[in-house]
Motif scaffolding. Structure first.
Motif, PDB file in Angstrom:
ATOM      1  N   GLN A  47      84.239   6.331  68.875  1.00  0.00           N
ATOM      2  CA  GLN A  47      84.547   4.850  68.558  1.00  0.00           C
ATOM      3  C   GLN A  47      84.554   4.072  69.655  1.00  0.00           C
ATOM      4  N   THR A 112      91.887   8.236  71.718  1.00  0.00           N
ATOM      5  CA  THR A 112      92.353   8.683  70.220  1.00  0.00           C
ATOM      6  C   THR A 112      91.745   9.351  69.425  1.00  0.00           C
ATOM      7  N   GLN A 233      88.823  -1.874  62.447  1.00  0.00           N
ATOM      8  CA  GLN A 233      87.945  -1.217  63.035  1.00  0.00           C
ATOM      9  C   GLN A 233      86.676  -1.519  61.951  1.00  0.00           C
TER      10      GLN A 233
HETATM   11 MG    MG Z   1      91.092   4.559  67.000  1.00  0.00          MG
END
Ligand code: MG
Ligand code: C2E
Ligand code: MG
Ligand code: MG
Length: 281
Positions: A47, A112, A233
């Motif tokens: 990501q 993360t 996101q």
């Molecule tokens: Mg994230």
């Protein structure tokens, strides 16, 4: 009469339906073996932030069948949900992901890792305890762990759902609402549920540059999230044009084939932030 009809109903199970039942049973047996025999793996998809830096990953399960063929999660996760196998599988996913996150956090403290949690798993009575056990056993900083839920999780008891989320958020975990826009939840539900992030479903991202209603939905999600203070996101970002449009609308986090596909651990460098992306531009 009723008795006869009942028998007939069983006898006249169509061959097509019988084939479906057989396939389902075969998959269940295969999945049981896979869980026992370590044929399940986690892949990790990066990501990225607005500068194209790798800031996190999503863990995605992979099942390599006996013939080496990859069985897509879209095929076996529903079977695992139906049979309850999703509970031990989900526990394995959580344990494995937390162990990996501990390794990554040692080199990249802010990294993360997002983990998908199925509705049946989430609604298990001991779900919160199991998450806590995974977190403790791995020694991770819980702030790096994001649990992805879909809107269908809300079909359970809403107060119970909120209570569970709050308990885990108190420990520092974050919650992300996956596939946002595809379910049936109303905005008033959304407001009550303590999500930190929304993930715009990939179907809207795929269509938004060609289809006015998808574009409107994407704009609305980004506008609404900004006013509710939610992070957004975008998933399924495949082209630079999509990334640029999303960025212009205020989106700051991206996941998709434009950057990288889900990768086996062997393709990740020791420090996950140092992953070289295929097509950052
Ligand atoms: Mg994230
Ligand atoms: P999801 O959580 O929405 O995951 C995103 C899916 O989109 C993944 O499919 C990913 O490989 C795919 N994807 C990512 N970028 C792109 C892109 O640019 N274009 C396209 N066309 N697809 C992209 P995958 O890995 O096949 O997983 C499908 C679904 O299976 C997941 O959707 C999730 O709902 C479920 N799943 C996967 N792993 C787990 C797991 O460990 N536990 C549970 N409960 N569900 C899982
Ligand atoms: Mg997901
Ligand atoms: Mg999704």
């Amino acid at each position: 009469m009723a008795k006869n009809e009942g028998r007939n109903a069983i006898r006249f199970f169509s061959p097509k339906m019988q084939a479906l039942v057989d396939a389902h049973a075969a998959m269940e047996a295969g999945l049981r073996d896979a869980l026992a025999g370590q044929a399940l793996q986690l892949f990790y998809q990066p990501q990225v932030d607005q500068h194209g830096r790798v800031v996190g990953a999503e863990a995605l399960i992979r099942w390599f069948g006996a013939d080496g063929r990859l069985v897509p999660p879209a095929e076996f996760i529903p079977v695992a949900e139906d049979t309850g196998l999703i509970v031990p599988i989900g526990q394995w996913v959580l344990d494995t992901a937390c162990a990996q996150l501990a390794v990554w956090q040692a080199l990249a403290p802010g990294f993360t890792l997002a983990v998908n949690v199925s509705p049946r798993q989430f609604h298990q009575p001991d779900f919160v305890d199991q998450v806590i056990a995974s977190v403790k056993a791995s020694g991770i900083d819980p702030r790096g762990l994001e649990l992805e839920l879909t809107e269908s999780v809300i079909l359970g008891d809403l107060d119970e759902t909120i209570a569970r989320m709050e308990q885990l958020r108190t420990l520092g975990l974050r919650f992300s609402l996956d596939d946002f826009g595809t379910g049936y939840s109303s905005l008033s539900y959304l407001k009550r549920l303590p999500f930190d992030q929304l993930k715009i479903d990939q179907s809207f991202v795929r269509d938004m540059l060609n289809d006015a209603s998808s574009e409107t939905i994407v704009r609305a999600i980004l506008g609404m999230s900004a006013s509710l203070g939610l992070e957004v996101q975008a998933e399924g970002v495949e082209t630079a044009a999509q990334r640029d449009f999303l960025h212009a609308q205020g989106c700051r986090l991206f996941q998709g084939y434009l950057f990288a596909r889900p990768l086996p651990l062997a393709q990740w460098p020791e420090n996950p932030c140092a992953l070289q992306l295929a097509a950052a531009d």
